[in-house]
Design a protein around this motif. Structure first.
Motif, PDB file in Angstrom:
ATOM      1  N   ALA A   1       0.820  -1.194   0.000  1.00  0.00           N
ATOM      2  CA  ALA A   1       0.000   0.000   0.000  1.00  0.00           C
ATOM      3  C   ALA A   1       0.866   1.261   0.000  1.00  0.00           C
ATOM      4  O   ALA A   1       1.996   1.255   0.489  1.00  0.00           O
ATOM      5  CB  ALA A   1      -0.926  -0.001   1.206  1.00  0.00           C
TER       6      ALA A   1
ATOM      7  N   CYS B   1      -4.221 -10.590  11.882  1.00  0.00           N
ATOM      8  CA  CYS B   1      -4.899 -10.228  10.630  1.00  0.00           C
ATOM      9  C   CYS B   1      -6.271 -10.868  10.487  1.00  0.00           C
ATOM     10  O   CYS B   1      -6.723 -11.097   9.362  1.00  0.00           O
ATOM     11  CB  CYS B   1      -4.014 -10.579   9.444  1.00  0.00           C
ATOM     12  SG  CYS B   1      -3.748 -12.346   9.264  1.00  0.00           S
TER      13      CYS B   1
ATOM     14  N   SER C   1      -6.793 -14.032   8.059  1.00  0.00           N
ATOM     15  CA  SER C   1      -6.573 -14.014   6.613  1.00  0.00           C
ATOM     16  C   SER C   1      -5.268 -14.719   6.275  1.00  0.00           C
ATOM     17  O   SER C   1      -4.193 -14.256   6.677  1.00  0.00           O
ATOM     18  CB  SER C   1      -6.507 -12.560   6.115  1.00  0.00           C
ATOM     19  OG  SER C   1      -6.002 -12.513   4.790  1.00  0.00           O
TER      20      SER C   1
ATOM     21  N   GLU D   1      -3.587 -14.892   3.482  1.00  0.00           N
ATOM     22  CA  GLU D   1      -2.689 -14.081   2.656  1.00  0.00           C
ATOM     23  C   GLU D   1      -1.953 -13.036   3.499  1.00  0.00           C
ATOM     24  O   GLU D   1      -0.732 -12.856   3.368  1.00  0.00           O
ATOM     25  CB  GLU D   1      -3.473 -13.377   1.544  1.00  0.00           C
ATOM     26  CG  GLU D   1      -4.128 -14.314   0.547  1.00  0.00           C
ATOM     27  CD  GLU D   1      -5.474 -14.821   1.039  1.00  0.00           C
ATOM     28  OE1 GLU D   1      -5.943 -14.343   2.100  1.00  0.00           O
ATOM     29  OE2 GLU D   1      -6.051 -15.697   0.384  1.00  0.00           O
ATOM     30  N   GLU D   2      -2.693 -12.358   4.385  1.00  0.00           N
ATOM     31  CA  GLU D   2      -2.058 -11.354   5.234  1.00  0.00           C
ATOM     32  C   GLU D   2      -1.085 -12.005   6.214  1.00  0.00           C
ATOM     33  O   GLU D   2      -0.014 -11.464   6.506  1.00  0.00           O
ATOM     34  CB  GLU D   2      -3.123 -10.558   5.998  1.00  0.00           C
ATOM     35  CG  GLU D   2      -3.862  -9.532   5.169  1.00  0.00           C
ATOM     36  CD  GLU D   2      -2.969  -8.388   4.723  1.00  0.00           C
ATOM     37  OE1 GLU D   2      -2.025  -8.044   5.453  1.00  0.00           O
ATOM     38  OE2 GLU D   2      -3.211  -7.845   3.629  1.00  0.00           O
TER      39      GLU D   2
ATOM     40  N   ASN E   1      -1.995 -11.556  -4.676  1.00  0.00           N
ATOM     41  CA  ASN E   1      -2.917 -10.764  -3.870  1.00  0.00           C
ATOM     42  C   ASN E   1      -2.481  -9.307  -3.795  1.00  0.00           C
ATOM     43  O   ASN E   1      -3.317  -8.408  -3.746  1.00  0.00           O
ATOM     44  CB  ASN E   1      -3.027 -11.359  -2.467  1.00  0.00           C
ATOM     45  CG  ASN E   1      -3.835 -12.627  -2.440  1.00  0.00           C
ATOM     46  OD1 ASN E   1      -5.046 -12.618  -2.601  1.00  0.00           O
ATOM     47  ND2 ASN E   1      -3.165 -13.757  -2.248  1.00  0.00           N
ATOM     48  N   GLY E   2      -1.145  -9.091  -3.785  1.00  0.00           N
ATOM     49  CA  GLY E   2      -0.655  -7.723  -3.776  1.00  0.00           C
ATOM     50  C   GLY E   2      -1.021  -6.984  -5.044  1.00  0.00           C
ATOM     51  O   GLY E   2      -1.458  -5.821  -5.005  1.00  0.00           O
TER      52      GLY E   2
ATOM     53  N   ILE F   1      -3.524  -7.679  -7.158  1.00  0.00           N
ATOM     54  CA  ILE F   1      -4.971  -7.470  -7.207  1.00  0.00           C
ATOM     55  C   ILE F   1      -5.390  -6.393  -6.215  1.00  0.00           C
ATOM     56  O   ILE F   1      -6.226  -5.528  -6.516  1.00  0.00           O
ATOM     57  CB  ILE F   1      -5.705  -8.795  -6.936  1.00  0.00           C
ATOM     58  CG1 ILE F   1      -5.461  -9.778  -8.091  1.00  0.00           C
ATOM     59  CG2 ILE F   1      -7.207  -8.564  -6.751  1.00  0.00           C
ATOM     60  CD1 ILE F   1      -5.971 -11.174  -7.842  1.00  0.00           C
ATOM     61  N   SER F   2      -4.780  -6.404  -5.017  1.00  0.00           N
ATOM     62  CA  SER F   2      -5.139  -5.408  -4.008  1.00  0.00           C
ATOM     63  C   SER F   2      -4.728  -4.003  -4.416  1.00  0.00           C
ATOM     64  O   SER F   2      -5.379  -3.024  -4.038  1.00  0.00           O
ATOM     65  CB  SER F   2      -4.480  -5.764  -2.664  1.00  0.00           C
ATOM     66  OG  SER F   2      -5.041  -6.949  -2.134  1.00  0.00           O
ATOM     67  N   HIS F   3      -3.654  -3.889  -5.196  1.00  0.00           N
ATOM     68  CA  HIS F   3      -3.200  -2.547  -5.564  1.00  0.00           C
ATOM     69  C   HIS F   3      -4.208  -1.837  -6.467  1.00  0.00           C
ATOM     70  O   HIS F   3      -4.178  -0.618  -6.610  1.00  0.00           O
ATOM     71  CB  HIS F   3      -1.816  -2.622  -6.234  1.00  0.00           C
ATOM     72  CG  HIS F   3      -1.833  -2.444  -7.722  1.00  0.00           C
ATOM     73  ND1 HIS F   3      -2.193  -3.454  -8.588  1.00  0.00           N
ATOM     74  CD2 HIS F   3      -1.544  -1.366  -8.496  1.00  0.00           C
ATOM     75  CE1 HIS F   3      -2.119  -3.009  -9.827  1.00  0.00           C
ATOM     76  NE2 HIS F   3      -1.720  -1.749  -9.809  1.00  0.00           N
TER      77      HIS F   3
ATOM     78  N   LYS G   1      -7.095  -1.283  -5.690  1.00  0.00           N
ATOM     79  CA  LYS G   1      -7.907  -0.434  -4.808  1.00  0.00           C
ATOM     80  C   LYS G   1      -7.277   0.934  -4.597  1.00  0.00           C
ATOM     81  O   LYS G   1      -7.942   1.858  -4.107  1.00  0.00           O
ATOM     82  CB  LYS G   1      -8.088  -1.121  -3.448  1.00  0.00           C
ATOM     83  CG  LYS G   1      -8.872  -2.427  -3.521  1.00  0.00           C
ATOM     84  CD  LYS G   1      -9.028  -3.055  -2.149  1.00  0.00           C
ATOM     85  CE  LYS G   1      -7.738  -3.645  -1.638  1.00  0.00           C
ATOM     86  NZ  LYS G   1      -7.910  -4.380  -0.373  1.00  0.00           N
TER      87      LYS G   1
END
Length: 361
Positions: free
Chosen positions: A5, A66, A69, A71-72, A327-328, A330-332, A334
């Motif tokens: 993030a 977390c 989760s 992944e986290e 996941n990083g 895909i999450s980026h 956001k």
């Protein structure tokens, strides 16, 4: 570590973090780390495998931090792992030395040392046990007393808890595909960029750290017909391996530093076109995870085939299975993409105006 993030409005971010803590706490009773570690063993094993760090207590801590989760938790554990010094390199261990808790073969009914079912959900009814809603510490205590009382006494001349490899029987007959033994220095994918084409040491490291669902899904696609594999489990074994390091005080001596539990699979994949023996795929993962170890053995074999298949494409398989990277990335999505999206809108509006002008003329 891939995508992480970025910073933004600090006050809003701090408020979000406080709200996250509220969601995690959900009341006044904290989650007991020992309960997480001892009662959520399969999840702990998965986290350690994908993080590449054998540390049950820290895996439990990451899960608590977390909200469970995976992944986290893997991200937290890998980040912590990257801060640790490497003081020693352990001696090479072999599955032959495993102290077995579970050992089965779907290729042979009778194997040297016998089949050992061990702890598995393979034979249970998939029905919700509503009795667990009322389970108490006294219930657990009484059950354990009954369980321990039912364990038979060890016979005279107690049997060894190790066993020979099942596939050695086929190797002695010359029925297994011959592969040259590789004594080269293994590639460390945590310290070096993954080379393509990758040596087998890098392939196995990458697969064992890959996301469990990704590995299983790819192996399933390979078996269904998008590849060339349909394995028979030559041997699946789960147990502990003793880890030793060279003694800095006595040349040639070793120090025992602990043990790790792993699941190891040798899958028989059939004979290649023009081959002279049965192909073998190998899988080895931290903890109890039959499915991932079997799936890993399928992909290990698939990556040796020169066919037009997704599971035989080394770049496709190895670069997309890392749970942090996938996941990083895909999450980026956001994060703010205002400029790039406005650029797309500008292009679309210009094209629309041009079409309208052409139609007007």
């Amino acid at each position: 570590m891939g995508y992480v993030a970025v910073t933004g409005g600090q006050e809003a971010i701090q408020a979000s973090i406080q709200l996250l803590k509220e969601y995690r706490s959900k009341g006044e009773r904290p989650v007991d780390l020992q309960v997480l570690r001892d009662r959520m063993g399969l999840l702990i094993d998965r986290i350690m495998s994908e993080a590449g760090l054998y540390a049950p207590d820290y895996a439990a801590l990451a899960l608590k931090q977390c909200e469970g989760s995976p992944e986290e938790a893997v991200f937290l554990l890998r980040a912590y792992r990257s801060t640790l010094a490497r003081n020693y390199t352990s001696r090479t261990v072999s599955g032959d030395q495993m102290h077995i808790r579970r050992r089965i073969s779907s290729a042979f009914k009778d194997i040297p040392g016998g089949q050992v079912l061990g702890p598995t959900y393979d034979y249970v009814h998939r029905l919700l046990n509503f009795g667990l809603l009322e389970e108490t510490e006294e219930d657990l205590r009484q059950w354990r007393q009954q369980f321990e009382a039912g364990i038979p006494a060890s016979p005279e001349g107690e049997l060894s808890d190790t066993a020979p490899r099942v596939l050695d029987l086929l190797r002695e007959e010359g029925l297994i595909e011959q592969v040259e033994e590789d004594h080269s220095q293994p590639c460390d994918v945590t310290m070096e960029k993954l080379p393509l084409p990758a040596p087998r040491s890098a392939i196995l490291q990458t697969l064992t750290r890959a996301d469990t669902g990704f590995v299983s899904g790819l192996a399933y696609s390979d078996i269904r017909g998008f590849g060339m594999s349909h394995p028979t489990i030559g041997e699946l074994r789960y147990g502990s391996l003793e880890i030793e390091v060279d003694s800095p005080l006595d040349e040639g001596a070793a120090w025992y530093v602990g043990e790790i539990f792993v699941t190891e699979v040798e899958g028989l994949m059939g004979t290649r076109a023009g081959g002279e023996g049965i192909g073998v795929g190998y899988g080895c993962v931290i903890g109890r995870n039959d499915t991932k170890a079997i799936a890993m053995s399928v992909l290990d074999h698939a990556l040796t085939l020169s066919i037009d298949s997704p599971t035989s494409d080394m770049e496709f398989v190895l670069l997309h299975g890392d749970c942090l990277e996938m996941n990083g990335f895909i999450s980026h999505l956001k994060l703010p993409h205002y400029v790039t999206f406005q650029s797309k809108l500008d292009s679309l509006r210009k094209r629309k105006r041009r079409l309208e002008d052409e139609q007007g003329n």
